[in-house]
Write an enzyme that holds these catalytic residues in place. Structure first.
Site, PDB file in Angstrom:
ATOM      1  CB  CYS A  66      -0.681  -0.179   1.229  1.00  0.00           C
ATOM      2  SG  CYS A  66      -2.008   1.143   1.169  1.00  0.00           S
ATOM      3  CB  CYS A  70      -1.482   4.041   8.040  1.00  0.00           C
ATOM      4  SG  CYS A  70      -2.628   4.289   6.922  1.00  0.00           S
ATOM      5  CB  CYS A  73      -0.347   0.125   8.568  1.00  0.00           C
ATOM      6  SG  CYS A  73      -1.548  -0.958   7.303  1.00  0.00           S
ATOM      7  CB  CYS A 110     -15.368  -6.935   7.204  1.00  0.00           C
ATOM      8  SG  CYS A 110     -14.647  -5.690   7.476  1.00  0.00           S
ATOM      9  CB  CYS A 141     -17.884  -5.540   6.524  1.00  0.00           C
ATOM     10  SG  CYS A 141     -17.064  -4.041   6.620  1.00  0.00           S
ATOM     11  CB  CYS A 201     -17.922  -0.068  10.452  1.00  0.00           C
ATOM     12  SG  CYS A 201     -17.424  -0.917  10.901  1.00  0.00           S
ATOM     13  NE  ARG A 273     -17.402  -6.230  14.581  1.00  0.00           N
ATOM     14  CZ  ARG A 273     -17.497  -4.919  13.772  1.00  0.00           C
ATOM     15  NH1 ARG A 273     -17.381  -4.276  13.547  1.00  0.00           N
ATOM     16  NH2 ARG A 273     -19.152  -4.797  13.635  1.00  0.00           N
TER      17      ARG A 273
HETATM   18  N1  SAM Z   1      -6.332   0.019   4.016  1.00  0.00           N
HETATM   19  C1  SAM Z   1      -8.110   0.791   3.701  1.00  0.00           C
HETATM   20  C2  SAM Z   1      -7.653   1.522   4.681  1.00  0.00           C
HETATM   21  O1  SAM Z   1      -7.029   2.036   5.733  1.00  0.00           O
HETATM   22  O2  SAM Z   1      -9.041   2.855   4.615  1.00  0.00           O
HETATM   23  C3  SAM Z   1      -8.362  -0.324   4.355  1.00  0.00           C
HETATM   24  C4  SAM Z   1      -7.907  -1.359   5.148  1.00  0.00           C
HETATM   25  S1  SAM Z   1      -6.706  -0.951   7.185  1.00  0.00           S
HETATM   26  C5  SAM Z   1      -6.494  -2.045   7.474  1.00  0.00           C
HETATM   27  C6  SAM Z   1      -8.332  -1.161   8.209  1.00  0.00           C
HETATM   28  C7  SAM Z   1      -7.936  -0.123   9.428  1.00  0.00           C
HETATM   29  O3  SAM Z   1      -7.244  -1.599  10.104  1.00  0.00           O
HETATM   30  C8  SAM Z   1      -7.164   0.761   9.444  1.00  0.00           C
HETATM   31  O4  SAM Z   1      -8.291   2.307   9.323  1.00  0.00           O
HETATM   32  C9  SAM Z   1      -6.478   0.951  11.162  1.00  0.00           C
HETATM   33  O5  SAM Z   1      -7.955   1.596  12.210  1.00  0.00           O
HETATM   34  C10 SAM Z   1      -6.945  -0.525  11.433  1.00  0.00           C
HETATM   35  N2  SAM Z   1      -5.532  -1.316  11.463  1.00  0.00           N
HETATM   36  C11 SAM Z   1      -4.842  -1.493  11.071  1.00  0.00           C
HETATM   37  N3  SAM Z   1      -3.390  -1.593  10.895  1.00  0.00           N
HETATM   38  C12 SAM Z   1      -3.256  -2.218  12.425  1.00  0.00           C
HETATM   39  C13 SAM Z   1      -2.591  -2.687  13.465  1.00  0.00           C
HETATM   40  N4  SAM Z   1      -1.009  -2.720  14.152  1.00  0.00           N
HETATM   41  N5  SAM Z   1      -3.109  -2.454  14.949  1.00  0.00           N
HETATM   42  C14 SAM Z   1      -4.683  -2.241  15.663  1.00  0.00           C
HETATM   43  N6  SAM Z   1      -5.685  -1.416  13.788  1.00  0.00           N
HETATM   44  C15 SAM Z   1      -5.097  -1.593  13.308  1.00  0.00           C
HETATM   45  C1  DTB Z   2     -10.599  -2.295  11.873  1.00  0.00           C
HETATM   46  O1  DTB Z   2     -11.584  -1.338  12.398  1.00  0.00           O
HETATM   47  N1  DTB Z   2     -10.062  -3.095  12.467  1.00  0.00           N
HETATM   48  C2  DTB Z   2     -10.015  -4.419  11.196  1.00  0.00           C
HETATM   49  C3  DTB Z   2     -10.827  -4.354  10.690  1.00  0.00           C
HETATM   50  N2  DTB Z   2     -11.129  -2.352  10.926  1.00  0.00           N
HETATM   51  C4  DTB Z   2     -10.691  -3.974   8.815  1.00  0.00           C
HETATM   52  C5  DTB Z   2      -8.482  -4.077  11.124  1.00  0.00           C
HETATM   53  C6  DTB Z   2      -7.314  -4.610  11.691  1.00  0.00           C
HETATM   54  C7  DTB Z   2      -6.088  -4.940  11.410  1.00  0.00           C
HETATM   55  C8  DTB Z   2      -4.763  -5.593  12.639  1.00  0.00           C
HETATM   56  C9  DTB Z   2      -3.609  -5.538  11.627  1.00  0.00           C
HETATM   57  C10 DTB Z   2      -3.291  -6.600  10.605  1.00  0.00           C
HETATM   58  O2  DTB Z   2      -3.948  -7.781  10.885  1.00  0.00           O
HETATM   59  O3  DTB Z   2      -2.507  -6.446   9.161  1.00  0.00           O
HETATM   60 FE1  SF4 Z   3      -2.471   1.106   3.019  1.00  0.00          FE
HETATM   61 FE2  SF4 Z   3      -2.250  -0.313   5.193  1.00  0.00          FE
HETATM   62 FE3  SF4 Z   3      -2.973   2.782   5.001  1.00  0.00          FE
HETATM   63 FE4  SF4 Z   3      -4.689   0.648   4.982  1.00  0.00          FE
HETATM   64  S1  SF4 Z   3      -3.966   0.959   6.666  1.00  0.00           S
HETATM   65  S2  SF4 Z   3      -4.115   3.056   3.540  1.00  0.00           S
HETATM   66  S3  SF4 Z   3      -3.710  -0.566   4.351  1.00  0.00           S
HETATM   67  S4  SF4 Z   3      -1.476   1.865   5.515  1.00  0.00           S
END
Ligand code: SAM
Ligand code: DTB
Ligand code: SF4
Length: 331
Positions: A66, A70, A73, A110, A141, A201, A273
């Site tokens: 990606c 963030c 992530c 989801c 979702c 959500c 959740r």
């Molecule tokens: N790429 C899309 C976006 O960012 O909108 C969708 C997937 S993204 C992984 C969805 C959400 O997962 C993020 O907004 C964040 O709140 C959560 N998330 C991602 N990495 C995480 C982590 N290491 N710990 C907790 N929540 C996480």
């Molecule tokens: C949300 O708030 N938490 C989920 C879902 N929406 C998509 C994602 C959590 C991701 C945790 C890190 C991972 O497994 O990559």
């Molecule tokens: Fe990309 Fe992760 Fe950010 Fe979603 S949360 S936009 S997957 S870097």
């Protein structure tokens, strides 16, 4: 209801407010723990069956690579986390995973994609997945990043019930976490989702070095949305090696429980959740989260790329607590 009434309220007669100030949310977060949990559980009981739990299952339909930054992530191309990139999945494989999730008791499926946002041709492909999953009788979702005009409508027509898009943290703390898109960009996408008639959500992450004021700002932003989100995921940061957050200090788990409680009080009818971070949490803290009003979890071995609490561990925990997985947690 007046501010003082909310702060002193320990009975079950709680009237929801329409507007939440950051200050009031902060005062709730700082209430004595026992009073806060009692109030949250009272609000919870007015709106839900306290012994029922909704299960959602996650799948990563497009993994890694990606372009966004963030800092929590594992899927950002900028960090070396060892996540293996994978292209968009085939519809038939998504359908197989959804059938297994349904057989295991999930009521919502989801689909998450590591995009800044989808192209129109990606949206068409995801729309096929949504229709296929919906035909199994599951709630659908998707979380695909920022949406452009018209994309939410295509997903809605395909049968999408919820779109997940988190504000992640407070408006002030946000800039320290992500530089490639603003929180306003996120609100724009949330508006597109709402206008298309898809349920929202939206939640955030706790444990990213934020202050109590930041937590209060995040909850107030969510509670002040019109309407507030139907579904509110509260994530405890999963610290992934290679991300800038890998060594951030742990939070006091009771503060996580407090955040759940205040989400329940300020958004009485939302599904709250208990999301990422359960595999690092004790059974006892999870039980406190349910007492504080969480009524949904992600169920299944994996979140998107990181391990989730195991299903056998979950089944045992739900059994010990007398919690019944159900697709209708209101009765
Ligand atoms: N790429 C899309 C976006 O960012 O909108 C969708 C997937 S993204 C992984 C969805 C959400 O997962 C993020 O907004 C964040 O709140 C959560 N998330 C991602 N990495 C995480 C982590 N290491 N710990 C907790 N929540 C996480
Ligand atoms: C949300 O708030 N938490 C989920 C879902 N929406 C998509 C994602 C959590 C991701 C945790 C890190 C991972 O497994 O990559
Ligand atoms: Fe990309 Fe992760 Fe950010 Fe979603 S949360 S936009 S997957 S870097």
């Amino acid at each position: 209801m007046e501010t003082t009434e909310i702060l002193n309220n320990e009975s079950s007669t709680f009237t929801p407010r329409e507007k939440w100030s950051v200050e009031l949310v902060k005062q709730l977060l700082e209430k004595p723990f026992m009073d806060l949990i009692f109030l949250a559980q009272s609000v919870h009981r007015e709106n839900f069956n306290p012994n029922k739990l909704q299960l959602s299952t996650l799948i990563s339909i497009k993994t890694g690579g990606c372009p966004e930054d963030c800092s929590y992530c594992p899927q950002s191309v900028r960090f070396n986390t060892g996540v293996k990139d994978d292209d968009l999945m085939q519809v038939s494989d998504v359908l197989k995973a959804a059938s297994i999730a349904k057989a295991n008791g999930a009521s919502r499926f989801c689909m998450g994609a590591a995009w800044r946002g989808p192209k129109d041709r990606d949206v068409s492909k995801v729309a096929e997945m949504v229709s296929a999953v919906k035909s199994l009788g599951l709630e659908t979702c998707a979380t695909l990043g920022l949406l452009k005009d018209g994309q939410a409508e295509v997903l809605k027509d395909a049968g999408l019930d919820y779109y997940n898009h988190n504000i992640d943290t407070s408006s002030e703390h946000y800039e320290e976490i992500i530089s490639t898109r603003t929180q306003d960009d996120r609100h724009d996408t949330l508006k597109r989702v709402k206008d298309a008639g898809v349920s929202v959500c939206c939640g955030g992450i706790i444990g990213m070095g934020e202050s109590i004021d930041d937590r209060a700002d995040m909850i107030a932003q969510l509670a002040n949305m019109d309407p507030y989100p139907q579904s509110v995921p509260i994530n405890n940061l999963v610290k992934v090696s290679g991300t800038p957050m890998e060594n951030i200090a742990d939070i006091d788990p009771f503060d996580f429980v407090r955040t759940i409680a205040v989400a329940r009080i300020s958004m009485p009818k939302a599904m709250v959740r208990l999301s990422a971070g359960r595999s690092e949490m004790s059974d006892e803290i999870q039980a406190l989260c349910f007492l504080a009003g969480a009524n949904s979890v992600f169920y299944g071995e994996k979140l998107l790329t990181t391990p989730n609490a195991t299903s056998y561990g979950d089944d045992e925990l739900f059994d010990r607590l007398g919690l019944i997985p159900s697709d209708d947690v209101t009765r």
